[in-house]
Design a protein around this motif. Sequence first.
Motif, short mmCIF file in Angstrom:
data_model
loop_
_atom_site.label_atom_id
_atom_site.label_comp_id
_atom_site.label_asym_id
_atom_site.label_seq_id
_atom_site.Cartn_x
_atom_site.Cartn_y
_atom_site.Cartn_z
N MET A 69 25.71 -14.39 59.85
CA MET A 69 26.25 -14.56 61.21
C MET A 69 25.14 -14.26 62.19
N LEU A 70 25.00 -15.15 63.18
CA LEU A 70 23.95 -15.01 64.20
C LEU A 70 24.58 -14.45 65.47
N SER A 71 24.14 -13.27 65.87
CA SER A 71 24.68 -12.66 67.07
C SER A 71 23.78 -12.99 68.27
N ASN A 72 24.48 -13.14 69.44
CA ASN A 72 23.78 -13.42 70.72
C ASN A 72 22.83 -14.61 70.60
N TYR A 73 23.34 -15.57 69.79
CA TYR A 73 22.49 -16.73 69.56
C TYR A 73 22.35 -17.57 70.82
N VAL A 74 23.41 -17.69 71.65
CA VAL A 74 23.37 -18.48 72.90
C VAL A 74 23.48 -17.51 74.07
N VAL A 75 22.49 -17.52 74.94
CA VAL A 75 22.47 -16.64 76.11
C VAL A 75 22.54 -17.50 77.37
N VAL A 76 23.54 -17.30 78.18
CA VAL A 76 23.72 -18.06 79.43
C VAL A 76 23.46 -17.13 80.60
N THR A 77 22.57 -17.55 81.47
CA THR A 77 22.25 -16.75 82.66
C THR A 77 22.58 -17.54 83.92
N ASN A 78 22.69 -16.84 85.08
CA ASN A 78 22.91 -17.49 86.37
C ASN A 78 21.67 -18.27 86.77
N PRO A 79 21.89 -19.33 87.54
CA PRO A 79 20.74 -20.08 88.03
C PRO A 79 19.92 -19.22 88.99
N PRO A 80 18.71 -19.62 89.23
CA PRO A 80 17.91 -18.86 90.19
C PRO A 80 18.51 -18.96 91.59
N PRO A 81 18.18 -18.04 92.45
CA PRO A 81 18.69 -18.12 93.83
C PRO A 81 18.21 -19.41 94.50
N PRO A 82 19.01 -19.88 95.47
CA PRO A 82 18.62 -21.13 96.14
C PRO A 82 17.43 -20.91 97.08
N VAL A 83 16.82 -22.03 97.43
CA VAL A 83 15.75 -22.02 98.43
C VAL A 83 16.18 -22.97 99.57
N ALA A 84 16.36 -22.40 100.74
CA ALA A 84 16.81 -23.21 101.89
C ALA A 84 15.65 -23.97 102.49
N GLY A 85 15.92 -25.21 102.86
CA GLY A 85 14.91 -26.03 103.54
C GLY A 85 15.57 -27.19 104.27
N PHE A 86 14.99 -27.59 105.39
CA PHE A 86 15.54 -28.73 106.14
C PHE A 86 14.50 -29.24 107.14
N VAL A 87 14.74 -30.45 107.59
CA VAL A 87 14.00 -31.01 108.73
C VAL A 87 15.03 -31.67 109.65
N GLY A 88 14.68 -31.78 110.93
CA GLY A 88 15.54 -32.46 111.90
C GLY A 88 14.76 -33.48 112.70
N ALA A 89 15.45 -34.46 113.23
CA ALA A 89 14.81 -35.48 114.06
C ALA A 89 15.86 -36.14 114.96
N PRO A 90 15.52 -36.41 116.20
CA PRO A 90 14.32 -35.92 116.90
C PRO A 90 14.52 -34.46 117.29
N THR A 91 13.41 -33.76 117.43
CA THR A 91 13.52 -32.34 117.78
C THR A 91 13.17 -32.06 119.24
#
Length: 346
Positions: free
Chosen positions: A1-23
Motif C-alpha cells: 500500500m502506497l501512502s500519501n502517494y497523491v499530494v494536492v496543494t493550493n494554487p499559487p497566489p494570484p498576480v494582479a495586472g491590468f492596462v487601461g485605454a485611453p488614460t
Amino acid sequence: MLSNYVVVTNPPPPVAGFVGAPTSGVAPLTVYFTNLSIGATDYSWDLGDGHTSTAVNAANTYTNAGVFTVNLTAMNVSGTNTLVLTNYVVVTNPPPVADFAAGPTNGAAPLTVSFTNLSSGAASFSWDFGDGNTSSAVNPANTYSNAGSYTVVLTAIGPGGTNTLDRTNYVLVINPGRLVIAPASLDFGLVETGATAQAALVVSNSGVAALNGSATIPAGSFAVVSGSPFHLLASEWTSVVISFTPASQGVFSEAVVFASNGGDSTNALAGRAIGPPLISPPVLNGNDFTFSFDTLNGFTYVVQYKNSFDDPIWQTLQSAAGDGTPKTITVPLSDALQRFYRLSVQ
C-alpha cells in the motif's frame, strides 16, 4: 500500500495586472480596462471616482475632471494580490465653444440688438460689440446709436480654457429716415365764408432708412385732404394737401402735426374768412356823401374808386381797420362826370 502517494496543494497566489485605454482626455472620458492578472478567479476594481466593479474587464466613464488612482485586487483560494496604479487616469475639462446669435442684425439707428448666447463649456463671458461697448452678461443687449458695420466678438471662458468667436460685419446700422416739411407754414389768405381753399405741404425724406408717418389736424376749419399716412424711401417726397373751409367769418389759426419714425414737426396754418360786408345806403351832405358798413377784427376795409370801368387800377381813397364796430366814411364829391366806388376787404 502506497501512502500519501497523491499530494494536492493550493494554487499559487494570484498576480494582479491590468492596462487601461485611453488614460487621458477630456470629460466625459470612457476608459476600458483589460485584465492581465494571473491565477485569479475573482476581481475587485476601485476605479478612483467612487465607482467599483467585479467584472473581469471593467469600463468606466469619468464625468468630472481630475486625476484618478485605479486599484485592482485579484483573488483566488490561495490569497489576494492588489495592483495600485497611482494617478493612472487624467481627465481634463473640455475647452469652451463660443457661439451666439442675435437679432435684429440690421436696421436704422438707434438699433437695439439682443444677443443669445449659445456657448458650451463656459463659466463666464466677454462681449465686444464693435462700437466701443462691452459686456460680461450671458445674454446682453446693445444699442447702436450711429450708422456703420460692426464686428461682434464673444470670448467664452471656462475651466478648460477660452474660445473666441468673431462675426465680422455682423450688425449693419443705417441712418434713420429724416422728416423735412416745406414750407414751414401755410397761410390761405382771405377766403369767402363757405368756400374751400386748398394748399399743400411737401414732405420729404432726407435720411437713408424708410420714413413712415402721418399728418393730423384737430377737427375744425382745416382738414387733411390727401397724402397721409405716408411711406417714403430715401430722397422721396410727397404732398400733403390741406383744405380750409370756414363756416363763419373771422381769423383762423391751427397747426398740422406730423409724426414719423424720422422726427416730428408742427406746422402753423392760418386763414381768414369774410362774407360781403353790410353797407348802408349813401347819404348826400352838401359837397360830400357818407356811407356806413360793418367791420370785423383782423380785417382792413379800403374805399377805392376809378372814373371809368376801363381804368386798369382802382385808386385808394380811404382805409379803416376793422374792430367789430360799424364804420362811417365821408367821401368828398368829385369834379369828374362820373366816379365808381367800391369797398375792398383785405
